[in-house]
Design a protein around this motif. Sequence first.
Motif, PDB file in Angstrom:
ATOM      1  N   LEU A   1       1.311  11.890   1.096  1.00 60.42           N
ATOM      2  CA  LEU A   1       1.136  12.716   2.284  1.00 60.42           C
ATOM      3  C   LEU A   1       1.462  14.160   1.908  1.00 60.42           C
ATOM      4  O   LEU A   1       2.438  14.423   1.198  1.00 60.42           O
TER       5      LEU A   1
ATOM      6  N   SER B   1      -5.671   9.317  -2.445  1.00 57.18           N
ATOM      7  CA  SER B   1      -4.316   8.989  -2.885  1.00 57.18           C
ATOM      8  C   SER B   1      -3.843   7.598  -2.487  1.00 57.18           C
ATOM      9  O   SER B   1      -2.736   7.202  -2.840  1.00 57.18           O
ATOM     10  N   VAL B   2      -4.649   6.853  -1.751  1.00 59.38           N
ATOM     11  CA  VAL B   2      -4.227   5.537  -1.273  1.00 59.38           C
ATOM     12  C   VAL B   2      -4.506   4.480  -2.340  1.00 59.38           C
ATOM     13  O   VAL B   2      -5.599   4.416  -2.901  1.00 59.38           O
TER      14      VAL B   2
ATOM     15  N   ASN C   1       4.415   7.696   0.423  1.00 57.91           N
ATOM     16  CA  ASN C   1       4.623   6.994   1.680  1.00 57.91           C
ATOM     17  C   ASN C   1       4.079   5.576   1.574  1.00 57.91           C
ATOM     18  O   ASN C   1       3.046   5.347   0.940  1.00 57.91           O
ATOM     19  N   THR C   2       4.756   4.640   2.228  1.00 55.30           N
ATOM     20  CA  THR C   2       4.266   3.266   2.257  1.00 55.30           C
ATOM     21  C   THR C   2       3.705   2.942   3.637  1.00 55.30           C
ATOM     22  O   THR C   2       4.261   3.370   4.650  1.00 55.30           O
ATOM     23  N   THR C   3       2.588   2.222   3.650  1.00 58.58           N
ATOM     24  CA  THR C   3       2.005   1.823   4.934  1.00 58.58           C
ATOM     25  C   THR C   3       2.362   0.378   5.270  1.00 58.58           C
ATOM     26  O   THR C   3       1.930  -0.130   6.290  1.00 58.58           O
TER      27      THR C   3
ATOM     28  N   ALA D   1      -2.343   5.903  -8.408  1.00 57.88           N
ATOM     29  CA  ALA D   1      -3.408   6.781  -7.915  1.00 57.88           C
ATOM     30  C   ALA D   1      -3.126   8.205  -8.385  1.00 57.88           C
ATOM     31  O   ALA D   1      -1.981   8.567  -8.659  1.00 57.88           O
TER      32      ALA D   1
ATOM     33  N   SER E   1      -3.734   0.166  -2.945  1.00 56.04           N
ATOM     34  CA  SER E   1      -3.196  -1.051  -2.343  1.00 56.04           C
ATOM     35  C   SER E   1      -3.523  -2.248  -3.216  1.00 56.04           C
ATOM     36  O   SER E   1      -4.414  -2.205  -4.057  1.00 56.04           O
TER      37      SER E   1
ATOM     38  N   GLN F   1       0.593   5.795  -0.412  1.00 56.29           N
ATOM     39  CA  GLN F   1      -0.275   6.958  -0.271  1.00 56.29           C
ATOM     40  C   GLN F   1       0.562   8.219  -0.436  1.00 56.29           C
ATOM     41  O   GLN F   1       1.780   8.192  -0.278  1.00 56.29           O
TER      42      GLN F   1
ATOM     43  N   THR G   1      -2.434  12.353   5.111  1.00 54.98           N
ATOM     44  CA  THR G   1      -2.823  11.601   3.919  1.00 54.98           C
ATOM     45  C   THR G   1      -3.752  12.423   3.036  1.00 54.98           C
ATOM     46  O   THR G   1      -4.748  12.979   3.521  1.00 54.98           O
TER      47      THR G   1
ATOM     48  N   GLN H   1       0.835  -1.199   0.000  1.00 52.06           N
ATOM     49  CA  GLN H   1       0.000   0.000   0.000  1.00 52.06           C
ATOM     50  C   GLN H   1       0.871   1.250   0.000  1.00 52.06           C
ATOM     51  O   GLN H   1       1.840   1.352   0.738  1.00 52.06           O
TER      52      GLN H   1
END
Length: 183
Positions: free
Chosen positions: A128, A137-138, A165-167, A149, A140, A126, A133, A124
């Motif tokens: 920032l 924009s996310v 950014n990665t979650t 996205a 996955s 996104q 966030t 995933q």
Amino acid sequence: MGDDCHARFWNDCEDGIEMNNNLINGPGIVGTGSIPPTPTTPTVPTTPTVPTTPPGELNFGSFTTALAFVATGLNVPLDTNATLVGTAISHTPGDEEVTLNEAGTYSVTYTASGSSTLSTNPVQLQILQDGVTVPGSVASGISPATLTATANVTVTEPPSIIVLNTTSAARLTDVTVDVIKTS
């Protein structure tokens, strides 16, 4: 068929033989038997007219990374400035942050191929903006996945910082982040 057929196609007259006009021009067309002129082809311009943009109003950047291993919750480094035009967007190659230097709206699009470093996790990413966030924009997917996205970012008090950014911990390849100032 002899004389009957002859009479349908040829008529004797004082000046010689006259042919039935329907054989030359088709039914319903009366004339001398001449062929109508061929219509001309309209002229098509060979070079399209491209609108010009006043200096200082064109602002966009494209930033790439070929390969990155990123831990959960960290930002993706962007190794290369593939394109950077204008002054509203700035980025130092190898840094994670893209700086938006002017108030306005920016369209941010990213794409990346990702694999989870943990076999059970999805991948995933996104965007920032100043640590928050960006809605929409996310992206996955189940590893391996292609993530993409597009989201709009509004800057009211510049400068503003955006990052990818990665979650979840991931191995990312072919990362591209495109930023365009739209207004």
